[in-house]
Motif scaffolding. Structure first.
Motif, PDB file in Angstrom:
ATOM      1  N   SER A  58       0.654  -1.239   0.040  1.00  7.24           N
ATOM      2  CA  SER A  58      -0.044  -0.046  -0.090  1.00  7.24           C
ATOM      3  C   SER A  58       0.931   1.185  -0.067  1.00  7.24           C
ATOM      4  O   SER A  58       2.234   1.149   0.099  1.00  7.24           O
ATOM      5  CB  SER A  58      -0.999  -0.009   1.168  1.00  7.24           C
ATOM      6  OG  SER A  58      -0.206   0.683   2.168  1.00  7.24           O
ATOM      7  N   LEU A  59       0.382   2.430   0.002  1.00  7.67           N
ATOM      8  CA  LEU A  59       0.888   3.741   0.033  1.00  7.67           C
ATOM      9  C   LEU A  59       0.971   4.090   1.472  1.00  7.67           C
ATOM     10  O   LEU A  59       1.475   5.356   1.820  1.00  7.67           O
ATOM     11  CB  LEU A  59       0.012   4.812  -0.550  1.00  7.67           C
ATOM     12  CG  LEU A  59      -0.267   4.433  -2.235  1.00  7.67           C
ATOM     13  CD1 LEU A  59      -1.504   5.242  -2.817  1.00  7.67           C
ATOM     14  CD2 LEU A  59       0.986   4.442  -2.952  1.00  7.67           C
ATOM     15  N   GLN A  79      -4.107   3.747   2.587  1.00  4.51           N
ATOM     16  CA  GLN A  79      -4.383   4.799   1.541  1.00  4.51           C
ATOM     17  C   GLN A  79      -4.391   4.165   0.072  1.00  4.51           C
ATOM     18  O   GLN A  79      -4.199   5.096  -0.808  1.00  4.51           O
ATOM     19  CB  GLN A  79      -3.196   5.868   1.571  1.00  4.51           C
ATOM     20  CG  GLN A  79      -3.220   6.657   2.885  1.00  4.51           C
ATOM     21  CD  GLN A  79      -4.590   7.207   3.321  1.00  4.51           C
ATOM     22  OE1 GLN A  79      -5.204   7.838   2.663  1.00  4.51           O
ATOM     23  NE2 GLN A  79      -5.119   6.736   4.750  1.00  4.51           N
ATOM     24  N   GLY A  80      -4.433   3.100  -0.386  1.00  2.00           N
ATOM     25  CA  GLY A  80      -4.791   2.524  -1.673  1.00  2.00           C
ATOM     26  C   GLY A  80      -3.371   1.946  -1.798  1.00  2.00           C
ATOM     27  O   GLY A  80      -2.492   1.745  -1.159  1.00  2.00           O
ATOM     28  N   PRO A  81      -3.137   1.617  -3.120  1.00  2.00           N
ATOM     29  CA  PRO A  81      -4.060   1.661  -4.476  1.00  2.00           C
ATOM     30  C   PRO A  81      -5.194   0.869  -4.618  1.00  2.00           C
ATOM     31  O   PRO A  81      -5.733   0.708  -5.837  1.00  2.00           O
ATOM     32  CB  PRO A  81      -2.867   1.550  -5.450  1.00  2.00           C
ATOM     33  CG  PRO A  81      -2.036   0.369  -4.912  1.00  2.00           C
ATOM     34  CD  PRO A  81      -1.801   0.871  -3.579  1.00  2.00           C
ATOM     35  N   GLY A  82      -5.378  -0.003  -3.561  1.00  5.31           N
ATOM     36  CA  GLY A  82      -6.578  -1.022  -3.671  1.00  5.31           C
ATOM     37  C   GLY A  82      -6.234  -2.433  -4.555  1.00  5.31           C
ATOM     38  O   GLY A  82      -5.426  -2.519  -5.005  1.00  5.31           O
ATOM     39  N   ILE A  83      -7.260  -3.316  -4.420  1.00  3.54           N
ATOM     40  CA  ILE A  83      -7.154  -4.620  -4.832  1.00  3.54           C
ATOM     41  C   ILE A  83      -8.106  -4.712  -5.876  1.00  3.54           C
ATOM     42  O   ILE A  83      -9.362  -4.696  -5.662  1.00  3.54           O
ATOM     43  CB  ILE A  83      -7.053  -5.604  -3.748  1.00  3.54           C
ATOM     44  CG1 ILE A  83      -6.115  -5.348  -2.647  1.00  3.54           C
ATOM     45  CG2 ILE A  83      -7.110  -7.101  -4.156  1.00  3.54           C
ATOM     46  CD1 ILE A  83      -6.657  -6.219  -1.172  1.00  3.54           C
ATOM     47  N   PRO A  84      -7.488  -4.818  -7.193  1.00  3.41           N
ATOM     48  CA  PRO A  84      -8.495  -4.898  -8.219  1.00  3.41           C
ATOM     49  C   PRO A  84      -9.329  -6.270  -7.986  1.00  3.41           C
ATOM     50  O   PRO A  84     -10.599  -6.180  -8.359  1.00  3.41           O
ATOM     51  CB  PRO A  84      -7.637  -4.935  -9.731  1.00  3.41           C
ATOM     52  CG  PRO A  84      -6.469  -4.495  -9.069  1.00  3.41           C
ATOM     53  CD  PRO A  84      -6.205  -5.134  -7.372  1.00  3.41           C
ATOM     54  N   ASP A  85      -8.789  -7.483  -7.718  1.00  2.64           N
ATOM     55  CA  ASP A  85      -9.570  -8.620  -7.817  1.00  2.64           C
ATOM     56  C   ASP A  85      -9.394  -9.325  -6.407  1.00  2.64           C
ATOM     57  O   ASP A  85      -8.308  -9.888  -6.153  1.00  2.64           O
ATOM     58  CB  ASP A  85      -9.001  -9.517  -9.031  1.00  2.64           C
ATOM     59  CG  ASP A  85      -9.849 -10.767  -9.014  1.00  2.64           C
ATOM     60  OD1 ASP A  85     -10.572 -11.152  -8.090  1.00  2.64           O
ATOM     61  OD2 ASP A  85      -9.851 -11.420 -10.220  1.00  2.64           O
ATOM     62  N   VAL A  86     -10.387  -9.166  -5.628  1.00  2.00           N
ATOM     63  CA  VAL A  86     -10.316  -9.790  -4.185  1.00  2.00           C
ATOM     64  C   VAL A  86     -10.031 -11.153  -4.159  1.00  2.00           C
ATOM     65  O   VAL A  86      -9.246 -11.635  -3.400  1.00  2.00           O
ATOM     66  CB  VAL A  86     -11.253  -8.994  -3.145  1.00  2.00           C
ATOM     67  CG1 VAL A  86     -11.248  -9.691  -1.947  1.00  2.00           C
ATOM     68  CG2 VAL A  86     -11.330  -7.610  -3.351  1.00  2.00           C
ATOM     69  N   GLU A  87     -11.047 -11.719  -4.737  1.00  2.00           N
ATOM     70  CA  GLU A  87     -11.113 -13.195  -4.914  1.00  2.00           C
ATOM     71  C   GLU A  87      -9.785 -14.121  -5.365  1.00  2.00           C
ATOM     72  O   GLU A  87      -9.264 -14.862  -4.439  1.00  2.00           O
ATOM     73  CB  GLU A  87     -12.145 -13.738  -5.906  1.00  2.00           C
ATOM     74  CG  GLU A  87     -12.597 -15.306  -5.708  1.00  2.00           C
ATOM     75  CD  GLU A  87     -13.531 -15.676  -6.629  1.00  2.00           C
ATOM     76  OE1 GLU A  87     -13.475 -16.768  -6.990  1.00  2.00           O
ATOM     77  OE2 GLU A  87     -14.471 -14.777  -6.800  1.00  2.00           O
ATOM     78  N   GLN A  88      -9.024 -13.386  -6.357  1.00  2.00           N
ATOM     79  CA  GLN A  88      -7.592 -13.631  -6.917  1.00  2.00           C
ATOM     80  C   GLN A  88      -6.906 -13.598  -5.707  1.00  2.00           C
ATOM     81  O   GLN A  88      -5.711 -14.416  -5.458  1.00  2.00           O
ATOM     82  CB  GLN A  88      -7.344 -13.080  -8.091  1.00  2.00           C
ATOM     83  CG  GLN A  88      -6.339 -13.531  -8.640  1.00  2.00           C
ATOM     84  CD  GLN A  88      -5.878 -12.800 -10.025  1.00  2.00           C
ATOM     85  OE1 GLN A  88      -6.088 -11.605 -10.163  1.00  2.00           O
ATOM     86  NE2 GLN A  88      -5.468 -13.482 -11.084  1.00  2.00           N
ATOM     87  N   ALA A  89      -6.829 -12.276  -5.079  1.00  2.00           N
ATOM     88  CA  ALA A  89      -5.660 -11.950  -3.812  1.00  2.00           C
ATOM     89  C   ALA A  89      -5.822 -12.921  -2.766  1.00  2.00           C
ATOM     90  O   ALA A  89      -4.808 -13.046  -2.062  1.00  2.00           O
ATOM     91  CB  ALA A  89      -6.175 -10.702  -3.455  1.00  2.00           C
ATOM     92  N   GLY A 129      -8.008   1.347  -7.343  1.00  2.00           N
ATOM     93  CA  GLY A 129      -7.826   2.663  -7.158  1.00  2.00           C
ATOM     94  C   GLY A 129      -8.486   3.183  -5.966  1.00  2.00           C
ATOM     95  O   GLY A 129      -8.407   4.524  -5.543  1.00  2.00           O
ATOM     96  N   LYS A 130      -8.843   2.351  -5.012  1.00  2.00           N
ATOM     97  CA  LYS A 130      -9.562   2.754  -4.032  1.00  2.00           C
ATOM     98  C   LYS A 130      -8.608   2.336  -2.669  1.00  2.00           C
ATOM     99  O   LYS A 130      -7.715   1.562  -2.681  1.00  2.00           O
ATOM    100  CB  LYS A 130     -10.918   2.184  -3.594  1.00  2.00           C
ATOM    101  CG  LYS A 130     -11.703   2.290  -4.651  1.00  2.00           C
ATOM    102  CD  LYS A 130     -13.186   1.521  -4.438  1.00  2.00           C
ATOM    103  CE  LYS A 130     -14.329   1.980  -5.403  1.00  2.00           C
ATOM    104  NZ  LYS A 130     -15.345   1.092  -5.582  1.00  2.00           N
ATOM    105  N   LYS A 131      -9.209   3.031  -1.376  1.00  2.71           N
ATOM    106  CA  LYS A 131      -8.459   2.750  -0.053  1.00  2.71           C
ATOM    107  C   LYS A 131      -9.027   1.293   0.270  1.00  2.71           C
ATOM    108  O   LYS A 131     -10.071   0.939  -0.314  1.00  2.71           O
ATOM    109  CB  LYS A 131      -8.850   3.706   0.951  1.00  2.71           C
ATOM    110  CG  LYS A 131      -7.982   5.087   0.577  1.00  2.71           C
ATOM    111  CD  LYS A 131      -8.773   6.135   1.716  1.00  2.71           C
ATOM    112  CE  LYS A 131      -8.144   7.468   1.426  1.00  2.71           C
ATOM    113  NZ  LYS A 131      -8.668   8.448   2.246  1.00  2.71           N
TER     114      LYS A 131
END
Lengths: 140, 119
Positions: A58-59, A79-89, A129-131
């Motif tokens: 993260s940031l 503070q982001g940058p967020g996880i695009p695919d939570v299931e994959q993570a 792109g989210k927290k």
């Protein structure tokens, strides 16, 4: 039931030198409070994984740990940058960590899976792109 | 198996000694991935690893592992030793490879710890 803050600490991006200090302090606090060792072990593993997750991915962010008569709650916000695919993570073995991180023994793709395994309840708020916000509860 | 027997079996050099040599060690975990140690370590055990950074000690602190063996003769930096002293974790060094260490210990009767299955 009333919740009390056990620990609240900011975590800096890339701060491997201090990485783990929050979890270590928490472990000492839980020991002094007489929390059963199995519960303490699960909470500190969850906290350590979330702490390293903030440092590695993260940031920067913050860890807050709350205690009540029923549970210990670990809240990790960044503070982001967020996880695009939570299931994959959460898939065991999936990792986006770089070679430096892997060289330190992390980035094996088990971190978030560990958080889920050692928690009794876990909620995740994130997106590209989210927290991100993780709330992990371990019940007594 | 007594720690003192393990010391002679895999030619250990003591680096940070907290526990008595007569103490008992029943299981061993050989691993260089700290998240795997956090994931699979189910009990108080002995960790054999080729990593020497302070996060090895941090990982063992979180999982209640009291013994770390650095294999292949790798010496840990001072900050790793300082943290181990502070956290009460024993550090030893073996000149042998991970495979040789695990092989000798297994042959002598030490078992692997019970691992959890991946969810």
């Amino acid at each position: 039931m009333q919740e009390q803050i056990l620990i609240q600490s900011k975590i800096e991006k890339g701060d491997f030198t201090r990485g783990g200090e929050v979890s270590s302090s928490l472990k000492d606090i839980l020991r002094k409070l007489g929390v059963p060792s199995d519960t303490s072990r699960r909470v500190t593993i969850v906290t350590y994984e979330l702490e390293m997750n903030i440092i590695i991915h993260s940031l920067g962010g913050e860890i807050t740990v709350l205690i009540s008569s029923e549970q210990i709650k670990v809240i990790a916000e960044d503070q982001g940058p967020g996880i695009p695919d939570v299931e994959q993570a959460f898939q065991p073995g999936y990792s986006t960590a770089d070679d430096f991180v892997r060289g330190m023994g992390f980035g094996a793709g088990m971190g978030l899976n560990n958080v889920k395994h050692f928690s009794d309840q876990l909620t995740v708020e994130t997106g590209q792109g989210k927290k991100s916000k993780f709330i992990a509860s371990v019940y007594f | 198996m007594k720690l003192a027997d393990i010391v002679s079996l895999i030619e250990l050099e003591p680096l940070v000694v907290i526990d008595d040599p007569d103490c008992q060690v029943d299981t061993v975990c050989g691993c260089d991935l700290m998240s795997d140690v956090l994931a699979f370590s189910q009990e108080k055990t002995m960790l054999l690893t080729g990593l020497t950074n302070p996060h090895v000690v941090r990982t063992c602190e979180m999982t209640d592992i009291k013994f770390i063996i650095f294999v292949r003769g790798k010496r840990p930096p001072q900050e790793t030793k300082d943290l181990a002293k502070e956290k009460g974790i024993n550090l030893y060094l073996s000149p042998l490879s991970m495979f040789e260490c695990c092989g000798r210990l297994y042959k002598a009767g030490l078992g692997s710890e019970i691992m959890r299955r991946i969810d």
